[in-house]
Each structure stands twice: as C-alpha cells, then as structure tokens.
Enzyme design. Structure first.
Site, PDB file in Angstrom:
ATOM      1  N   CYS A   1     -26.645   6.748  56.698  1.00 20.60           N
ATOM      2  CA  CYS A   1     -25.312   6.405  57.166  1.00 20.60           C
ATOM      3  C   CYS A   1     -24.334   7.268  56.389  1.00 20.60           C
ATOM      4  O   CYS A   1     -24.281   7.209  55.163  1.00 20.60           O
ATOM      5  CB  CYS A   1     -25.009   4.927  56.911  1.00 20.60           C
ATOM      6  SG  CYS A   1     -23.305   4.496  57.370  1.00 20.60           S
TER       7      CYS A   1
ATOM      8  N   ASP B   1     -17.213  15.014  39.006  1.00 17.80           N
ATOM      9  CA  ASP B   1     -17.370  13.576  39.261  1.00 17.80           C
ATOM     10  C   ASP B   1     -18.100  13.392  40.585  1.00 17.80           C
ATOM     11  O   ASP B   1     -18.212  14.326  41.384  1.00 17.80           O
ATOM     12  CB  ASP B   1     -16.008  12.873  39.280  1.00 17.80           C
ATOM     13  CG  ASP B   1     -16.138  11.375  38.965  1.00 17.80           C
ATOM     14  OD1 ASP B   1     -17.271  10.879  38.833  1.00 17.80           O
ATOM     15  OD2 ASP B   1     -15.094  10.712  38.856  1.00 17.80           O
ATOM     16  N   ASP B   2     -18.578  12.170  40.822  1.00 19.27           N
ATOM     17  CA  ASP B   2     -19.371  11.945  42.034  1.00 19.27           C
ATOM     18  C   ASP B   2     -18.508  11.780  43.274  1.00 19.27           C
ATOM     19  O   ASP B   2     -18.943  12.092  44.374  1.00 19.27           O
ATOM     20  CB  ASP B   2     -20.258  10.706  41.865  1.00 19.27           C
ATOM     21  CG  ASP B   2     -19.417   9.458  41.758  1.00 19.27           C
ATOM     22  OD1 ASP B   2     -18.885   9.186  40.673  1.00 19.27           O
ATOM     23  OD2 ASP B   2     -19.244   8.773  42.783  1.00 19.27           O
TER      24      ASP B   2
ATOM     25  N   CYS C   1     -27.453   3.997  53.421  1.00 20.33           N
ATOM     26  CA  CYS C   1     -26.161   4.406  52.866  1.00 20.33           C
ATOM     27  C   CYS C   1     -26.289   5.593  51.901  1.00 20.33           C
ATOM     28  O   CYS C   1     -26.935   5.474  50.857  1.00 20.33           O
ATOM     29  CB  CYS C   1     -25.546   3.213  52.128  1.00 20.33           C
ATOM     30  SG  CYS C   1     -24.129   3.627  51.112  1.00 20.33           S
TER      31      CYS C   1
ATOM     32  N   GLY D   1     -22.218  -5.722  40.911  1.00 20.69           N
ATOM     33  CA  GLY D   1     -21.224  -6.776  41.118  1.00 20.69           C
ATOM     34  C   GLY D   1     -20.919  -7.485  39.823  1.00 20.69           C
ATOM     35  O   GLY D   1     -21.836  -7.969  39.160  1.00 20.69           O
TER      36      GLY D   1
ATOM     37  N   TYR E   1     -23.255   7.188  44.218  1.00 16.31           N
ATOM     38  CA  TYR E   1     -22.522   6.437  43.199  1.00 16.31           C
ATOM     39  C   TYR E   1     -23.125   5.075  42.838  1.00 16.31           C
ATOM     40  O   TYR E   1     -23.238   4.740  41.661  1.00 16.31           O
ATOM     41  CB  TYR E   1     -21.076   6.238  43.664  1.00 16.31           C
ATOM     42  CG  TYR E   1     -20.322   5.243  42.833  1.00 16.31           C
ATOM     43  CD1 TYR E   1     -19.787   5.598  41.599  1.00 16.31           C
ATOM     44  CD2 TYR E   1     -20.161   3.923  43.260  1.00 16.31           C
ATOM     45  CE1 TYR E   1     -19.120   4.669  40.809  1.00 16.31           C
ATOM     46  CE2 TYR E   1     -19.497   2.988  42.480  1.00 16.31           C
ATOM     47  CZ  TYR E   1     -18.971   3.367  41.259  1.00 16.31           C
ATOM     48  OH  TYR E   1     -18.324   2.455  40.485  1.00 16.31           O
TER      49      TYR E   1
ATOM     50  N   ASN F   1     -26.601  -9.174  49.963  1.00 13.93           N
ATOM     51  CA  ASN F   1     -25.848  -7.965  49.667  1.00 13.93           C
ATOM     52  C   ASN F   1     -25.554  -7.292  50.995  1.00 13.93           C
ATOM     53  O   ASN F   1     -26.455  -7.064  51.775  1.00 13.93           O
ATOM     54  CB  ASN F   1     -26.706  -7.051  48.774  1.00 13.93           C
ATOM     55  CG  ASN F   1     -26.217  -5.619  48.730  1.00 13.93           C
ATOM     56  OD1 ASN F   1     -27.003  -4.684  48.629  1.00 13.93           O
ATOM     57  ND2 ASN F   1     -24.923  -5.427  48.814  1.00 13.93           N
ATOM     58  N   GLY F   2     -24.281  -7.013  51.226  1.00 14.31           N
ATOM     59  CA  GLY F   2     -23.937  -6.340  52.471  1.00 14.31           C
ATOM     60  C   GLY F   2     -22.712  -6.953  53.085  1.00 14.31           C
ATOM     61  O   GLY F   2     -21.933  -7.633  52.408  1.00 14.31           O
TER      62      GLY F   2
ATOM     63  N   CYS G   1     -23.200  -5.804  46.360  1.00 11.52           N
ATOM     64  CA  CYS G   1     -23.757  -6.826  45.455  1.00 11.52           C
ATOM     65  C   CYS G   1     -25.205  -6.496  45.085  1.00 11.52           C
ATOM     66  O   CYS G   1     -25.823  -5.607  45.647  1.00 11.52           O
ATOM     67  CB  CYS G   1     -23.747  -8.180  46.146  1.00 11.52           C
ATOM     68  SG  CYS G   1     -22.139  -8.648  46.773  1.00 11.52           S
TER      69      CYS G   1
END
Ligand code: AMP
Length: 473
Positions: free
Chosen positions: A448, A361-362, A252, A40, A258, A114-115, A13
């Site tokens: 991560c 592509d990613d 992350c 989102g 992305y 967000n999370g 989000c």
C-alpha cells in the site's frame, strides 16, 4: 489527554496474544508489549483467562506505568492478549483503551486490534443501543450480537468471528479470546503486520505485531499470519481459516519506512536492512556535495548509514536523542516551547561546526520538526544543510491505521518540493522515489503506497474529513 505539542503525529497500535497451557502468561504479555511500546504510548492493557475467569486490566499510559507486580499477579491464566494504543479513531480516553471486554451469556469476550476500520459508521448503524463508536467496540459488539443471535453453533465465539469478520472493511490485525482460546485475524489486504511464533519446548503459541516481540519472549518465528487469515489457537493446536474473498495483499510501506522496529523482520525482510537499502538508493537518486552524513536519531540512522556507504561521505553523529522524554502531562511554558525540539534532540556542535551536512531522516509529514531541526543544526555551526528523506513526499492521509491528519496538515500536499526546501530552510532537499522505496524493500510483494500516491487499495470512508483539501478545492 490532549496531544502534547512536541509529539509527532500518531501511529498504529501493537497487539500481542499467547496460548501457553502450562504457564501463567501475564508476565510474558508484559514483556511482549514492552517490545511493542513504540507502536502506541497512550494506553496499555492485558486480558488473561485461566479457562474459567477472564480478567482485564487496562489504563492510560506506558506499559511500565500501567502494570506492576500486583496487577500482573492479578491476571491469572494460560491464555491472554495485550495491546498498546495510539488512537487513530476515537478520543484518547480510558473508555477507548483496549482490550475491550464483552460478556455474552457464559462467554467472556476480550478483543484488541491494530488498524482502522473504514466502515465503522455503517457497521455501527446496524447495531441498536451501541454506546461507543470506537472501531474496536463496534467489532466486539458485532461479534457479540452474532453469538447472541444464536447464529453460531457449539463453537460459539469462533464461528461468530468467522461469520462476522468478512463484514469488517479496512485495516485490522485482531487478537481476541474467550475463556479458553486465542483467536487472531488479519484483514484481507494485510495492511498491518502480524506474525505467529512458537514457544520453546512445545509450551504454546504467540501472535504479535512484530517479530521483535517474539524475540523478547523467546518464541521462534513460525510465519506471517496471512492476509485474510483467521487463526484459532487452543488445546488442539493452531487451526487456520480463510473467511474472506481473496484480495491482492497491500502491505503498508510505511511500516518499513518508519513504524516497525529496525530489529523486526516483516515477510522475511529485515526492516533495518531495508532502511539501509533506502539510504543507498537515496544517495544514487539525490547525491550531495558534503562533508558529513548525519542521521536524525533514531528513525534516520539506517538510511544515513546506507547513504554514507554509497556516497563515500563519512557518517557521524550530530544530534543526540534524549531517550527518556516520552509523553508528559506537564504543559511546557513559553520558554520551553521556544526551545521545543531540544527536549528531544540536542546538537553536538563540535561535529557540525564548519561542516556541509547531509541530514538524513525517514520522512517528513507536517514539516514542523524538520524545520526546527535544520535551525538547530545551523545554530550549532553547520555551513550547509542538505536534507535527504528516505521515503517519497507524504501527500495523502492514511485510512488504514495511521493518524497523520488530513491533507491540510501534510506539507507535501500543500507545497512543491522547492517550496518545502525553502520553508524548512534547507540548502537542498531530495526524497526517495516510490520505485526506489518499493525496490529497496525488495520482497516482491504488493504494497500500500496510498500516503505517497493517493492510490487507495481498499474503500475509504465516505464521510471522512481527512480529504478536506480536496473537498474545499
Ligand atoms: P515533521 O517534520 O514534523 O513532519 O516530523 C518528521 C518526523 O516525524 C520524522 O523524524 C519522522 O520519523 C517522524 N514521523 C513520521 N511519521 C510519523 C508518525 N506517524 N508518528 C510519529 N512520528 C512520525
């Protein structure tokens, strides 16, 4: 609303918060949220306060669908928060849209995040009469109970948050407010991004998931909100607290691959430049004999540019994205379903015919889009399609804010690389290595990589179905 069959998997989000004592903030929140729309598209919401009355407006849909001039005019005040939601836990229903609101005596609390908490069930068990189990409601309720229990002093909400927040596990970037102040917090691993900005002419402060949202409201980037940091912003300025035990940050990597906008900078690193470096490295790790490097728009563009630069193979457009296709309530009939992918991407045959194409592509998550795309590129006349992916195979489910499904849906969790190549119908395939990815990001910070390596840096929920494949084996 059910997930549309053409939609890719879910995503994290977007959050935005502002304190600006001399102006109405709702228009600025609207623009900030527009810059975070990519994070989102299910629902959007804004809460504002003029110091006395806190008002919330939220609904299903895109920011521009949820808000218009009258609804923004009804959101009065100089402090506010906003949210764009893509569900990671909880159903896609109005009740789960954010900001959530809770009245606690004289205190109005609004909260958005967000999370994904990994101990929601545990926290929920400790709360009598809880009506919703979405992690944002659980967070709001935990904070509200701490205020009600009188476990906090005159600083009310602020102290309650500082007291309760260390019990939240997992990934969260939180914006919260009462009638007079803005509070922002980031989990101690710092899984998701959150930055602090300052409005010009000392007009106040902004927090946002991405720097692109600061740009849109004319705020100057000040710094990242640190992992484990809580900021309280009010008339006395910005105060910083560190209520969590110290943890090594694990940001992350997929935000760089992305999620985040290419015009965002995270931890001083330009996302666009990082993606180009991923493409350069990919060309070194997996060279190809080909005539043209074609990106999958828009996520594959910077990596394709890097691949082309490194390989010397010309870069060219081969696919055009329809910018105006977003979420739709209209169920496609069989004919449209068969055409599927063309609703979003259509080939340019003149650029592809007779060519050996490197398609960049990613990422590949489920493999279904990539498979359709390769068919499309071949049907437009390409002789060969060499797929190059600027991230490593996505093998493990995310528990920290990204909804990519359980292991049974992840193609790389179920197939070897050459099986994937055959399944998607490519002539060759190459994925970037984990080292290649981390070195391309290049800011020397902890990351991560759980979705790529299965090494989860924070506890994951015990009762999750996401590891389904592991359980059945
Ligand atoms: P697929 O072949 O079905 O796995 O789809 C691959 C496409 O999905 C790529 O173009 C990615 O950019 C995109 N993608 C990767 N992760 C996500 C995500 N979490 N949400 C939406 N799209 C994604």
């Amino acid at each position: 609303m059910a997930r549309h069959p053409l939609d890719p998997p879910g995503e994290a989000c977007g959050v935005f918060g502002i304190y600006s004592p001399r102006q109405r903030v709702s228009p600025l929140i609207y623009f900030g949220l527009s810059a975070l729309q990519h994070r989102g598209q299910e629902s959007a919401g804004i809460a504002t306060s003029d110091g006395n009355l806190l008002t919330v407006h939220r609904d299903m849909g895109l920011v521009a669908q949820v808000f218009d001039e009258p609804s923004l005019a009804a959101l009065d005040g100089h402090v506010g928060i906003g949210h764009t939601r893509y569900s990671t836990t909880g159903a896609t229903v109005w009740e789960n849209s954010q900001p959530v609101h809770r009245q606690i005596g004289d205190t109005s609390l609004a909260l958005a995040h967000n999370g994904n908490l990994t101990n929601t069930a545990e926290l929920a068990e400790g709360i009598d009469g809880l009506r919703s189990t979405s992690d944002s409601h659980v967070m709001a309720e935990s904070i509200a109970r701490a205020v009600e229990d009188g476990r906090s002093d005159a600083r009310g909400l602020e102290n309650a948050i500082l007291e309760v927040i260390p019990t939240f596990e997992g990934a969260f970037c939180l914006v919260a407010m009462d009638q007079g102040r803005l509070i922002a917090a980031r989990d101690s691993n710092g899984f998701r991004p959150l930055c602090l900005g300052e409005l010009p002419d000392e007009e106040g402060y902004v927090v946002a998931s991405e720097t692109a949202a600061l740009d849109l409201v004319g705020a100057r980037y000040v710094r990242e909100v640190e992992p484990g940091e809580v900021l309280v912003i009010d008339a006395s300025g910005v105060r910083s607290f560190h209520p969590f035990p110290k943890t090594n940050p694990t940001f992350c990597v997929f935000e760089y691959v992305y999620f985040a906008r290419p015009d965002t900078r995270i931890g001083g690193v330009s996302v666009h430049a990082a993606r180009q470096r991923m493409g350069v490295r990919l060309a070194r790790e997996h060279p190809a004999h080909a005539d043209l490097v074609v990106p999958v728009p828009e996520s594959g563009i910077p990596a394709a540019q890097g691949f082309s630069r490194q390989s010397g193979i010309p870069y060219g457009d081969g696919l055009v994205k329809n910018r105006y296709v977003g979420r739709t309530f209209i169920e496609p009939n069989q004919l449209i379903r068969d055409q599927g992918i063309r609703m979003k991407l259509n080939p340019i045959p003149e650029n592809l015919v007779g060519r050996r194409v490197v398609l960049v592509d990613d990422s590949i998550v489920r493999g279904s889009t990539t498979r359709k795309l390769i068919r499309l590129v071949r049907s437009a006349g390409a002789d060969e399609v060499h797929v190059r992916i600027s991230s490593p195979p996505y093998r493990w489910p995310c528990f920290y804010g990204m909804d990519t499904g359980d292991r049974s849906t992840l193609i790389a969790a179920n197939m070897e690389i050459d099986e994937i190549r055959d399944h998607i119908g490519a002539d060759s395939i190459g994925y970037l290595s984990v080292d290649g990815l981390v070195e391309s990001i290049g800011n020397g910070e902890g990351h991560c990589t759980a979705c790529l390596t299965g090494e989860y840096p924070a506890p994951i929920p015990e009762d999750s179905d996401k590891l389904l494949l592991e359980k059945t084996r």
